[in-house]
Motif scaffolding. Structure first.
Motif, short mmCIF file in Angstrom:
data_model
loop_
_atom_site.label_atom_id
_atom_site.label_comp_id
_atom_site.label_asym_id
_atom_site.label_seq_id
_atom_site.Cartn_x
_atom_site.Cartn_y
_atom_site.Cartn_z
N UNK A 270 -7.58 -10.80 78.54
CA UNK A 270 -9.02 -10.78 77.71
C UNK A 270 -9.24 -11.27 76.08
N UNK B 165 -7.55 -13.97 75.44
CA UNK B 165 -7.96 -15.79 75.13
C UNK B 165 -9.39 -15.76 75.94
N UNK C 163 -1.97 -6.19 66.53
CA UNK C 163 -2.11 -4.81 66.48
C UNK C 163 -1.60 -4.45 67.66
N UNK D 143 3.87 -15.95 81.29
CA UNK D 143 4.22 -16.28 79.63
C UNK D 143 4.33 -14.68 78.25
N UNK D 144 2.98 -14.20 78.22
CA UNK D 144 2.37 -13.34 78.00
C UNK D 144 3.42 -12.03 78.30
N UNK E 103 -0.43 -7.74 74.87
CA UNK E 103 -1.92 -8.59 75.49
C UNK E 103 -1.67 -8.91 74.27
N UNK E 104 -1.38 -8.88 73.00
CA UNK E 104 -1.01 -9.62 71.78
C UNK E 104 -0.65 -10.48 71.78
N UNK E 105 0.28 -10.85 72.05
CA UNK E 105 1.00 -11.80 72.44
C UNK E 105 0.50 -12.89 73.28
N UNK E 106 -0.40 -12.51 74.09
CA UNK E 106 -1.37 -13.66 74.46
C UNK E 106 -2.48 -14.12 73.41
N UNK E 107 -2.52 -13.87 72.61
CA UNK E 107 -2.98 -14.48 71.16
C UNK E 107 -2.95 -14.87 70.42
N UNK E 108 -1.23 -15.84 70.63
CA UNK E 108 -0.41 -15.66 69.71
C UNK E 108 -0.81 -15.55 68.47
N UNK F 173 -1.30 -19.39 83.68
CA UNK F 173 0.01 -19.65 82.64
C UNK F 173 -0.36 -18.94 81.29
N UNK F 174 -1.02 -18.13 80.43
CA UNK F 174 -0.62 -17.48 78.94
C UNK F 174 -0.14 -15.89 79.60
#
Ligand SMILES: Nc1ncnc2c1ncn2[C@@H]1O[C@H](COP(=O)(O)OP(=O)(O)OP(=O)(O)O)[C@@H](O)[C@H]1O
Ligand SMILES: Nc1ncnc2c1ncn2[C@@H]1O[C@H](COP(=O)(O)OP(=O)(O)OP(=O)(O)O)[C@@H](O)[C@H]1O
Ligand SMILES: [Mg+2]
Ligand SMILES: [Mg+2]
Ligand SMILES: O=P([O-])([O-])[O-]
Lengths: 294, 294, 269, 315, 269
Positions: E125, E127, E107, E144-145, E178-183, E140-141
């Motif tokens: 945070x 991941x 969100x 990429x994010x 930040x959102x993308x980081x948790x895929x 890497x995350x």
């Protein structure tokens, strides 16, 4: 001087009487003051317990206290100070006290000790660390020594008259308040301490007293043995209150209180755990006091 | 990018949620710990005081005899003390607050006083005791009387009143001041007739809280010096006195000598807590009643 | 203070006829810190007239009106230059006591601001601070002022109740009454109806019309209709300047400045 | 001004005008009041100056008799008698140990309480719990002293056999309990000031409440939380009656918390209770100790103010 | 959970073709205390599309989107009835762990809300709480994010500086990263650009277009142009009801409801 008619102040007295000094004498004097105020409603008697020596410091100043209770007699330097300040001092012996050696209720080995053993225990140089150092059959546990601190006449009497000025153990637990001492000893199995008989007498259920062998077998401290010529005489000492004579002359209530104290000393002594003074001593004091009346 | 493996996340989720649940429970217990201690404390005190609180206890003077001892003297002393503290903190606290909020120019000096006040709030109460002892009791020669104790206490609680009054004054809307100025009122007229009346509830709340702090404080008075036995009732601000907490102190310490003193201490605590509780309730009622008025 | 009397006609752009000038503002400049809020204002206010001040938000209307009773000085960063002659004395003079000034010049604010006291006490406040203690006199002042503000009938039975129990419109008329209780010479009103409903607004407007018989009134308003309805003169402020100052009828029917026209026709503001 | 409205009217402005001529007394008061109020406000400053001066003058006299270094490095304190020695370390260790014990109780419990109140508790529960804490905070310290001496110590002694009847452990713990409300309420204030948006941001990533609290809210509120700890420490250092009653007056230099020890505050009470006569070293020592105490708490308060001021600027 | 699958076509007004349904909302009602904020909502969200939700203030847009990740439950007085199937499981089920749901559904909020930590820590945070500890993987995350949110180049040299040093637009893209980081599977956006300047808004809009390749996106917006520019489908909410839900082009060119037309032509709202 009976202040029954409180409106007639010509007859009744008023004002305050300020007393400080010995903690040993405190219970005696507190009781005395309370009784006195029951009769003289307009006089306020304040009693504190800074200790004999500390009390003298407050007594021997301008506008100092009216009385100083003492569990030892006045020292030369204190006399000198009084003279310097222009304060005339009247010594009043009020009762007799026995330095009582107290131990914990659970202590079942040291109920009787010789005077020398007691001295050794309280003398640093003798190095008695454990009870077994005193007698081999005593438990191998540390001796914990207790006593009132240097503010107190009791300390000074013990140090000067009993220990003959040998240093006390480094680790001795010296306290300002006797109540704290009672508490500490009552909760510490290896404790041994010293203070006035009255504090022991009031707390017989919490403490045991050591019966002291002065050479003729163990003597139990009691109102019978504590006398100037009694069996406990070596540990017996008179206790005093010192009157500021200047104040007694200026303030009638102070003199009246002094007389009242001497008249009732024997009785109150018994109630508060002191041995009464002799009738001769009482009469001598009363004579001296009555001489101060105008 | 495929670092987050949903099955792994789901697998771990259980553990994380458990941790959260446990933590919640631990935090809850921690929160209740304080409450539990409060309950134990009150239970202990009340059960120790059982049978000791009666009319005589409230109306008798102090005595060495636990059966006859009462706290009337301490109650009188507390009242007299408040008779000094209340006006003194009111004047000093509200005056300071008015100065800071209405007169002082925003700037270094104002923030200096402000910092000074918050530092004063953090000074230990014994240090105030020493101040009182040195300045009021000794240098001004008052002795350990109500006035000396009261002034000391007033300085001690001053920050509480200042901060509360400042907040109350700040909460008075500017438009009320403008209305008054618009009528040709002077600054002081505006403060006196508009600002202070509007801020009064907040100020009162602060004053009550400050007084309840003063009623419970012990250390500064012990340092100033209160006689261990003071039977007569104080009759003015130049008399010696004792107060409830100091009486609790002496009785607690002396309970080692006379066990019943612990009950007297507990009984006095119950009375003290009732008084404080009542005062705080009043403060809360005032606060709630006048909260959002503008 | 007769020295300045000669200047009055000279500095003002408007013709005055033989009417008395209450306020004569002369080259007034005002800064809030570095912000130049009023720029060379020249304006004469005539006795027993209603003068309206209009202009877009932030143009300095409130600032100007608050300068007339020196209320603006409550803002610590304010600096002022120029002169404002009130009844021929310069009120910006250090010598001039603001309290005296404000006793002669009442003010009504945008938001009704009664004191959190009873209705009676609200009205009696002014007379009391000015030393009138006599209960009878106070009673009379209270009645007279409330009547003057056309609110007497609504509140006469609840004089000792808290003023916060009144409706917004009543509160505003109470504030006007409070003003009347010190019998000012001039009444300043800063958007007195902007917080009120239309009916209350109407009542206040009627009251203003009534009051101008006895007082000189200066009123700031956002409401063009209001200005045209109740005022005799209108000043249009823009960016801290007086763009135009004339008879209200002139301003609204035949403004001489393009910007005035734009503003009153609603093209900005 | 003669108004011509027909009906008879009161000439108020005339009345006012008349009063004004007689009201010059008021103007004098008006001029004096700022001065008077300034004087009153200055009293708080005078109090601070008074404290510093009284402490300082006698402390200087003390250090004329007892060398500065001996005082601060001396491990032996024996203020009475002919062979008096003044080393403050026994008092410092007493103070620091009791403070450490208190904070070991107050910090975790206070912080957890704050977390519970600000992050977990429902509004209803908060409304019940907060007043409880306020009551706890309002109990006079003498009552805590009584509690420590007559309840906590005997309780502890029943399972710590070596515990002396007066010791530093029991008052330390009780002091901690006393400080819990302070730490809790200040920390809670700090945490409540963290904007909700941050919590939502973390929750939306699938964080549990615990993770939100521990990794977002607490770090964000950390300076306020630390300030609450520092103030708690300052409070513990200055606390008097609990230790005066329950920790005894032995001037032991030890780190054994089961022993009787004396704190700086308790020393002050003991010495003034014995009423040291002015002019003696003992008397001066009172001021030297009080000065040390004052400096300690002052530093703590300044640190707390500094930390919390920084915190206020953060978002 | 296969039971509900059959309903999907029935309840939704739109044809779906062969595309996958991510969210299927069925007869959703929501109350805040007594306020009925969502009324019988039925709505299907399709995979890899951008669905815009528009409507006047207070119509329930935020409420609806917050119901999709059960964030709305943070309001204690909320009551909900109906079903929301996410990937065919009812998320309103008590059994459904919100933390799981929110790990799958990211969100982005109206006001950028980075944590007061470093940029790196902000991204790491998510991941981290989900158990990734390996520094290399985290690095890497993060990269990429941030690349995914088109902000990598702007921040790569200051990863360990506080996120509050970024501009508003950068902060918002950081929040997206930040959102993308948790895929996540779905990304919910509640007026993500309303606090941003036009240039930042443009960047975020471009980003959204980019992201829909990999994610399903639901975006609330006040900005009609924005909705028409970036969304595939649009739902128009009014007073807690879905008035119309259709292809964006249809909604903006040829709405079937009068109220929709009024709204998009700016006649109210
Ligand atoms: N206290 C203050 N400090 C600094 N600047 C101020 C202050 N009050 C007003 N100003 C500035 O002065 C200018 C004029 O403000 P003023 O309040 O006089 O406007 P106004 O015409 O009354 O507007 P409105 O119609 O919104 O009430 C504005 O730019 C405003 O920002
Ligand atoms: N926490 C709450 N408690 C009670 N009512 C709420 C709450 N949040 C929203 N509401 C009400 O629910 C209705 C829908 O609110 P919502 O925030 O979903 O509207 P919105 O469409 O997002 O509006 P906006 O465009 O202004 O963000 C409104 O009537 C609002 O007042
Ligand atoms: Mg304005
Ligand atoms: Mg919204
Ligand atoms: O208190 P003392 O009797 O020992 O001086």
């Amino acid at each position: 001087a009976c202040g029954g008619d409180s409106k007639d102040n010509a007859d009744g007295l008023e004002g305050s009487v300020v007393i400080d000094g010995s903690g040993t004498v405190f219970p005696f004097m507190a009781k005395m003051g309370e009784n006195y105020m029951g009769e003289q409603e307009n006089v306020s008697v304040e009693v504190s317990r800074a200790g004999t020596s500390a009390g003298f410091k407050k007594f021997l100043v301008e506008n100092g206290t009216d009385f100083n209770n003492a569990s030892r007699s006045i020292k030369d330097e204190e006399k000198a100070e009084a003279e310097k300040q222009g304060i005339e001092v009247q010594e009043l012996k009020v009762a007799l006290d026995g330095i009582t050696i107290v131990i914990n209720k659970d202590n079942d080995w040291a109920k009787e000790l010789t005077k020398q053993e007691i001295i050794d225990i309280f003398t640093a140089s003798k190095g008695k660390k454990n009870w077994s150092d005193v007698r081999p059959d005593f438990p191998n546990e540390p001796i914990k020594t207790y006593g009132p601190n240097e503010n107190h006449g009791t300390y000074e009497f013990f140090y000067e008259k009993i220990l003959e000025e040998q240093a006390l153990p480094e680790k001795i637990n010296l306290q300002q308040d006797y109540s704290t001492l009672v508490d500490l000893v009552s909760k510490d199995k290896n404790a041994i301490g010293f203070f006035g008989f009255g504090y022991y007498d009031n707390n017989k259920d919490k403490l045991s007293a050591v019966n002291v062998d002065f050479g003729q077998g163990p003597v139990e401290p009691s109102l019978d043995t504590i006398k100037e010529d009694g069996d406990y005489a070596e540990f017996t000492r008179p206790v005093f209150t010192y009157l500021n004579v200047n104040h007694a002359k200026e303030k009638p209530q102070v003199l009246d209180y002094a007389i009242y104290t001497m008249e009732n000393a024997q009785e109150v002594a018994k109630e508060t755990g002191f041995a009464p003074l002799s009738d001769e001593d009482k009469q001598a004091a009363l004579d001296a006091l009555n001489g101060l009346k105008k | 990018m495929k670092y987050i493996d949903t099955t792994v996340v789901e697998r771990k989720m259980g553990k994380r949620l458990l941790a959260n649940k446990i933590a919640r429970l631990v935090f809850l217990l921690a929160t209740f710990f304080g409450t539990a201690v409060l309950a134990v404390l009150i239970y202990r005190v009340v059960s120790d005081s059982m049978g000791w609180i009666d009319k005589d206890f409230l109306l008798n003077k102090l005595s060495t005899d636990p059966e006859r001892a009462g706290i009337l003297g301490a109650i009188y002393g507390t009242l007299w003390l408040m008779a000094v503290v209340a006006p003194a903190t009111m004047i000093l606290g509200v005056g300071t607050a008015i100065y800071l909020e209405e007169y002082a120019k925003k700037g270094k000096f104002q923030s200096f006083i402000q910092t000074n006040i918050s530092n004063l709030a953090g000074v230990p109460s014994v240090v105030f005791g020493i101040l009182g002892l040195t300045i009021f009791a000794r240098a001004l020669g008052l002795g350990s009387v109500v006035l000396a104790g009261g002034l000391t206490m007033a300085l001690l609680v001053l920050p509480v009143v200042v901060v509360a009054s400042q907040e109350a004054i700040r909460a008075v809307p500017q438009f009320l001041r403008e209305a008054s100025y618009g009528m040709g009122a002077t600054k002081w007229q505006t403060i006196k007739n508009v600002v202070l009346p509007a801020a009064l509830p907040g100020i009162l709340t602060g004053v009550i809280l400050a007084l309840s702090r003063a009623i419970g404080e012990t250390a500064p008075l012990v340092v100033i010096g209160i006689p261990a036995l003071l039977i007569p009732l104080p009759n003015g601000i130049l008399d010696k006195f004792t107060v409830l907490p100091v009486q609790i102190y002496y009785w607690t310490v002396d309970s080692a000598l006379t066990a019943e003193y612990a009950n007297l201490a507990a009984a006095t605590i119950v009375i003290l807590l009732i008084v404080l509780f009542a005062m705080n309730s009043i403060a809360i009622i005032i606060r709630n009643k006048f909260q959002k008025r503008f | 203070m007769g020295i300045t009397a000669g200047n009055i006609n000279g500095t003002s752009a408007q013709g005055i006829g033989k009417k008395n000038i209450v306020y004569s503002t002369q080259d007034l400049n005002l800064w809030y810190g570095d912000g130049h809020a009023l720029k060379s204002i020249n304006l004469d206010i005539i006795e027993n007239e209603v003068t309206a001040i209009i202009g877009p938000s932030g143009c300095g209307k409130s600032t100007y009106i608050k300068t007339l009773n020196r209320m603006v000085e409550l803002v610590p960063t304010v600096r002022i230059s120029g002169e404002i002659l009130y009844r021929e004395r310069n009120i910006l003079d250090k010598e001039y006591k603001v309290e005296d000034l404000r006793t002669r010049v009442g003010m009504v604010f945008q938001k009704p601001n009664p004191f959190p006291k009873s209705i009676y006490e609200n009205i009696a406040y002014g007379p009391k601070i000015h030393g009138i203690k006599n209960k009878k006199v106070l009673d009379e002042i209270v009645e007279q002022s409330l009547r003057g503000a056309a609110i007497w009938d609504e509140v006469k039975d609840r004089l000792h109740q808290n003023a916060y129990g009144l409706s917004g419109g009543q509160q505003q008329r109470l504030c006007i009454a409070r003003c009347l209780a010190i019998e000012p010479d001039v009444i300043l009103m800063d958007e007195p109806t902007s917080a009120l409903d239309p009916i209350s607004t109407l009542k206040v407007e009627e009251l203003v019309q009534e009051l101008k018989k006895d007082f000189s009134i200066i009123i700031v308003t956002h409401n063009m209709q209001q200005a045209s309805r109740i005022s005799d003169k209108t000043a249009f402020f823009l960016n801290g300047e007086v763009i135009e100052f004339a008879e209200t009828s002139t301003i609204f029917s035949n403004p001489s400045d393009k910007r005035t026209e734009d503003y009153i026709s609603g093209r900005f503001g | 001004m003669d108004r011509t409205t027909g009906e008879k009217r009161l000439d108020i402005s005339g009345l006012i005008e008349k009063k004004k001529k007689t009201a010059s007394v008021g103007t004098i008061a008006e001029k004096m009041i700022p001065g008077i109020l300034f004087g009153i406000a200055a009293i708080s400053v005078l109090t601070t100056i008074g404290i510093v001066l009284t402490l300082l003058t006698e402390t200087v006299l003390f250090f004329k008799e007892v060398p500065f270094l001996d005082f601060f490095t001396g491990t032996k304190l024996k203020p009475l008698g002919k062979d008096a020695v003044f080393g403050v370390l026994p008092l410092l260790t007493g103070t620091l140990l009791s403070t450490a014990i208190a904070m070991a109780v107050a910090i975790p419990i206070g912080l957890m309480t704050a977390v519970f109140l600000s992050e977990y508790a429902s509004e209803k529960l908060r409304k019940i719990l907060k007043p409880m804490l306020e009551i706890l905070a309002g109990i006079p310290t003498i009552v805590y002293g009584f509690f420590a001496f007559t309840f906590v110590t005997p309780l502890l002694r029943s399972f710590i056999p070596g515990l002396e009847p007066t010791n530093i452990l029991s008052p330390g713990i009780v002091m901690g309990i006393m400080i819990i409300p302070m730490v809790a309420s200040l920390s809670e204030d700090a945490m409540s000031a963290v904007p909700n948006a941050m919590r939502e941001g973390a929750l939306a990533l699938g964080a549990t409440k615990l993770e939100v609290t521990w990794k977002v809210v607490v770090p964000a509120a950390i300076s306020g939380i630390i300030a609450s700890f520092v103030l708690g420490i300052s409070r513990a250092i200055g606390e008097t009656m609990i230790v005066a009653i329950a920790s005894g007056s032995s001037k032991n230099f030890t780190f054994d918390v089961t022993q009787s020890m004396q704190t700086m505050t308790a020393y002050i009470v003991e010495v003034t209770g014995g009423e040291a006569a002015a002019g003696t070293t003992l008397y001066y020592s009172l001021y030297a100790v009080a000065m040390t105490l004052f400096v300690f708490t002052l530093i703590m308060n300044l640190v707390a103010q500094y930390v919390s001021r920084r915190f206020r600027e953060e978002y």
